[in-house]
Design an enzyme around this catalytic site. Structure first.
Site, PDB file in Angstrom:
ATOM      1  N   HIS A 166       8.321  -1.177  -2.715  1.00 33.24           N
ATOM      2  CA  HIS A 166       8.221  -0.714  -1.192  1.00 33.24           C
ATOM      3  C   HIS A 166       7.531   0.633  -0.986  1.00 33.24           C
ATOM      4  O   HIS A 166       7.873   1.562  -1.668  1.00 33.24           O
ATOM      5  CB  HIS A 166       9.755  -0.473  -0.485  1.00 33.24           C
ATOM      6  CG  HIS A 166       9.580  -0.106   1.063  1.00 33.24           C
ATOM      7  ND1 HIS A 166       9.520  -0.957   1.856  1.00 33.24           N
ATOM      8  CD2 HIS A 166       9.438   1.128   1.373  1.00 33.24           C
ATOM      9  CE1 HIS A 166       9.503  -0.459   3.055  1.00 33.24           C
ATOM     10  NE2 HIS A 166       9.598   0.885   2.885  1.00 33.24           N
ATOM     11  N   CYS A 167       6.326   0.651  -0.415  1.00 32.81           N
ATOM     12  CA  CYS A 167       5.420   1.616  -0.643  1.00 32.81           C
ATOM     13  C   CYS A 167       5.648   2.457   0.731  1.00 32.81           C
ATOM     14  O   CYS A 167       5.571   2.312   1.858  1.00 32.81           O
ATOM     15  CB  CYS A 167       3.889   1.059  -0.469  1.00 32.81           C
ATOM     16  SG  CYS A 167       2.816   2.488  -0.379  1.00 32.81           S
ATOM     17  N   PRO A 168       6.015   3.931   0.340  1.00 34.42           N
ATOM     18  CA  PRO A 168       6.223   4.942   1.433  1.00 34.42           C
ATOM     19  C   PRO A 168       4.971   5.118   2.150  1.00 34.42           C
ATOM     20  O   PRO A 168       5.177   5.787   3.418  1.00 34.42           O
ATOM     21  CB  PRO A 168       6.939   6.067   0.686  1.00 34.42           C
ATOM     22  CG  PRO A 168       6.312   6.002  -0.790  1.00 34.42           C
ATOM     23  CD  PRO A 168       6.431   4.394  -0.948  1.00 34.42           C
ATOM     24  N   GLY A 171       4.539   2.319   4.554  1.00 41.48           N
ATOM     25  CA  GLY A 171       5.881   1.951   5.410  1.00 41.48           C
ATOM     26  C   GLY A 171       6.174   0.499   5.308  1.00 41.48           C
ATOM     27  O   GLY A 171       6.984   0.179   6.280  1.00 41.48           O
ATOM     28  N   THR A 172       5.984  -0.138   4.211  1.00 38.66           N
ATOM     29  CA  THR A 172       6.258  -1.754   4.114  1.00 38.66           C
ATOM     30  C   THR A 172       6.376  -1.979   2.769  1.00 38.66           C
ATOM     31  O   THR A 172       5.708  -1.407   1.766  1.00 38.66           O
ATOM     32  CB  THR A 172       5.430  -2.487   5.142  1.00 38.66           C
ATOM     33  OG1 THR A 172       5.795  -3.771   5.071  1.00 38.66           O
ATOM     34  CG2 THR A 172       3.971  -2.631   4.446  1.00 38.66           C
TER      35      THR A 172
END
Length: 320
Positions: A166-168, A171-172
């Site tokens: 999950h990539c900050p 955001g998804t």
């Protein structure tokens, strides 16, 4: 919206009539865009005039066009990766069965009264991947057997095919369908940042009378603190981007996901998905993107695919 998107149980949203799929923290993507655009604007406003002064306007336009082109490519890849379905596997309704009120209550059994229901516990399942048997894990939240390499993201509350992380910054989630766009975004942003830093340091060197490199850059920084500040910002970003790019280039070459790397799944055994560096890179970046299981066209066959645990899995044979 397709029937699967209506009343979506996860934390995603579907603007533009379901054409886009946003993660729960899409504002993070907007923040990332701002952090990419701002240094390029500062570069155009501070470095390019100095380039024009020393090398002419033609050189300034040419050198200024490079980061602009890289920025446009990087932003388009970022937006694409953060607004498309990463490979979400739709949930299924729990498989329920009615039981009579006379059901036995003792002997380790589970008593079920009239009108109540009991979830049916599925038997174990496995698939053969490249000659190796892989057990399918059952997700009690999504009520599906997850395909090999899929995982449930606690942030988005979805099972994602070939889940990477999950990539900050997006955001998804990053999964099978948007991994190529994510890697392209990281690499082009790294090139853009390296170009901005290199050109800024060079113009500081020229402005510092062109003496010894370190001394002249320091002297140039005293004369142009705005360019010096841009260089410091770009340097800090480049250190992070180089580490991130290096990590994903290594993972690409060995066909390992970030999730698998963090869990150490292939630490003590051979990776059954590794087909060699060239094949691994081609499969991850250039193979056709599979159709989203959330689209209206695929919703009719999603139930069967997900039940069998084969959504998007490569080279899988069933073994029940």
């Amino acid at each position: 919206l397709s029937p699967l998107m209506s009343g979506w149980p996860g934390r995603n949203s579907f603007p533009c009539g379901g054409r886009l799929m946003l993660g729960p923290h899409f504002s993070h993507c907007l923040g990332t865009l701002l952090m990419m655009i701002a240094p390029v604007l500062v570069f155009l406003a501070t470095v390019c005039p100095l380039v024009a002064l020393h090398m002419g306007e033609a050189a300034a336009y040419a050198l200024g066009a490079v980061p602009v082109v890289l920025l446009l490519v990087s932003c388009s890849l970022l937006v694409r990766a953060s607004t498309m379905d990463p490979g979400v596997i739709p949930r299924r309704e729990p498989c329920l069965v009615s039981a009579p009120s006379s059901a036995p209550q003792g002997g380790g059994g589970v008593g079920v009264g009239d009108g109540e229901v009991q979830a049916v516990m599925r038997g174990s399942r496995g698939v053969v991947v490249n000659g190796h048997v892989v057990s399918l894990k059952y997700c009690s939240t999504c009520n599906i057997y997850r395909p090999p390499r899929a995982s449930h993201c606690k942030v988005c509350d979805n099972c994602v095919d070939r889940f990477d992380h999950h990539c900050p910054w997006l955001g998804t989630c990053v999964g099978r369908r948007n991994y190529a766009s994510f890697v392209g975004f990281v690499l082009t942003t790294t090139l853009m940042d390296a170009y901005v830093l290199g050109t800024s340091l060079y113009i500081l060197h020229v402005e510092g009378a062109g003496g010894l490199m370190g001394m002249s850059i320091f002297q140039g920084a005293q004369r142009h603190p705005d360019v010096a500040g841009l260089s410091v910002f770009a340097c800090l970003w480049l250190l992070f981007l180089l580490l991130l790019s290096g990590l994903h280039l290594v993972l690409l070459s060995t066909n390992v996901t970030t999730n698998e790397q963090m869990k150490g799944i292939w630490r003590d055994r051979d990776n059954i998905y590794d087909h060699g560096c060239i094949s691994n890179v081609y499969q991850a970046l250039f193979s056709p993107i599979p159709e989203s299981l959330l689209s209206a066209e695929s919703s009719s066959r999603t139930r069967f695919d997900v039940e069998e645990g084969v959504a998007g899995s490569e080279g899988v044979q069933h073994e029940h």
